[in-house]
Structure formats: structure tokens, C-alpha cells
Design a protein around this motif. Structure first.
Motif, mmCIF file in Angstrom:
data_model
loop_
_atom_site.group_PDB
_atom_site.id
_atom_site.type_symbol
_atom_site.label_atom_id
_atom_site.label_comp_id
_atom_site.label_asym_id
_atom_site.label_seq_id
_atom_site.Cartn_x
_atom_site.Cartn_y
_atom_site.Cartn_z
ATOM 1 N N ASP A 48 -77.945 -6.649 4.231
ATOM 2 C CA ASP A 48 -77.943 -7.000 2.813
ATOM 3 C C ASP A 48 -78.230 -5.740 2.018
ATOM 4 O OD1 ASP A 48 -78.194 -8.001 0.282
ATOM 5 O OD2 ASP A 48 -79.829 -9.383 0.748
ATOM 6 N N ALA A 49 -77.221 -5.233 1.355
ATOM 7 C CA ALA A 49 -77.379 -4.005 0.566
ATOM 8 C C ALA A 49 -78.013 -4.285 -0.785
ATOM 9 C CB ALA A 49 -76.020 -3.342 0.368
ATOM 10 N N ARG A 50 -78.283 -5.552 -1.070
ATOM 11 C CA ARG A 50 -78.903 -5.964 -2.329
ATOM 12 C C ARG A 50 -78.108 -5.483 -3.538
ATOM 13 N NH1 ARG A 50 -83.766 -8.293 -1.231
ATOM 14 N NH2 ARG A 50 -84.705 -7.743 0.745
ATOM 15 N N LEU A 51 -76.792 -5.598 -3.405
ATOM 16 C CA LEU A 51 -75.905 -5.226 -4.490
ATOM 17 C C LEU A 51 -75.165 -6.460 -4.966
ATOM 18 C CD1 LEU A 51 -74.306 -1.950 -3.110
ATOM 19 C CD2 LEU A 51 -76.073 -2.153 -4.836
ATOM 20 N N GLY A 52 -74.770 -6.449 -6.192
ATOM 21 C CA GLY A 52 -73.975 -7.529 -6.739
ATOM 22 C C GLY A 52 -73.063 -6.958 -7.800
ATOM 23 N N TYR A 53 -72.140 -7.737 -8.230
ATOM 24 C CA TYR A 53 -71.253 -7.263 -9.281
ATOM 25 C C TYR A 53 -70.791 -8.441 -10.109
ATOM 26 C CZ TYR A 53 -67.337 -9.040 -6.597
ATOM 27 O OH TYR A 53 -66.469 -9.859 -5.935
ATOM 28 N N SER A 54 -70.354 -8.144 -11.264
ATOM 29 C CA SER A 54 -69.737 -9.155 -12.115
ATOM 30 C C SER A 54 -68.724 -8.433 -12.988
ATOM 31 C CB SER A 54 -70.780 -9.870 -12.975
ATOM 32 O OG SER A 54 -71.372 -8.965 -13.868
ATOM 33 N N SER A 55 -67.855 -9.182 -13.587
ATOM 34 C CA SER A 55 -66.874 -8.571 -14.475
ATOM 35 C C SER A 55 -66.724 -9.442 -15.710
ATOM 36 C CB SER A 55 -65.529 -8.382 -13.774
ATOM 37 O OG SER A 55 -65.020 -9.635 -13.378
ATOM 38 N N ARG A 56 -66.235 -8.851 -16.748
ATOM 39 C CA ARG A 56 -66.052 -9.565 -18.001
ATOM 40 C C ARG A 56 -65.015 -8.827 -18.815
ATOM 41 N NH1 ARG A 56 -70.372 -10.547 -22.919
ATOM 42 N NH2 ARG A 56 -68.763 -11.208 -24.358
ATOM 43 N N TYR A 57 -64.237 -9.560 -19.581
ATOM 44 C CA TYR A 57 -63.294 -8.951 -20.505
ATOM 45 C C TYR A 57 -64.007 -8.670 -21.817
ATOM 46 C CZ TYR A 57 -59.407 -10.147 -17.496
ATOM 47 O OH TYR A 57 -58.544 -10.241 -16.441
#
Length: 78
Positions: A48-57
Motif C-alpha cells: 500500500d503506497a498510501r497514494l490516491g488520485y482524483s480528477s475533475r473538469y
């Protein structure tokens, strides 16, 4: 390990290896492919690299430069 290059005319070749690392992520189908070939399940280790991501316009401001290619905004660090 036998490999095939992508594409319709991809050539097949063999590589000798003592260790193979597949970092394909959660959606990797490598284990399924090995099972279909009758190979035993590989030893796996998940980190678990404890990373996350999200995207948005985002809408560019009306007075924004028309030459923009991209915009990046970093959030606060925890």
C-alpha cells in the motif's frame, strides 16, 4: 518466459529470468492468464503506497490565456 510484442505482426521471443515483477495494478489480468495456461498461482505481495488520485473538469476563466494546454493544482499535504 515467452513474450509477444503488441500488434498483429508482433514477434514472439523468449527471455530467461529468475524473477519477474508485474506491477500492473489491481486490474492486471496476469494471474488469470497464467491460470488459463495451467501455471501455478504466483507468490504475490501487495504494497500500500498510501497514494490516491482524483480528477475533475475545470472551466478556464473567461479572461484566461487561450494558449493554455493544461493546468495542475496540488492540494495541501497531510
Amino acid at each position: 518466459m515467452r513474450l509477444r510484442e503488441r500488434g498483429a505482426d508482433g514477434g514472439e521471443f523468449t527471455i530467461r529470468a529468475g524473477l519477474v515483477v508485474v506491477a500492473g495494478g489491481r486490474s492486471s489480468r496476469t494471474a488469470d492468464w497464467l491460470d488459463e495456461l495451467g501455471s501455478p498461482a504466483p507468490v504475490t505481495e501487495r504494497i500500500d503506497a498510501r497514494l490516491g488520485y482524483s480528477s475533475r473538469y475545470f472551466r478556464r476563466p473567461a479572461d484566461g490565456a487561450a494558449t493554455w494546454k493544461a493546468m495542475c493544482r496540488r492540494g495541501p499535504r497531510p
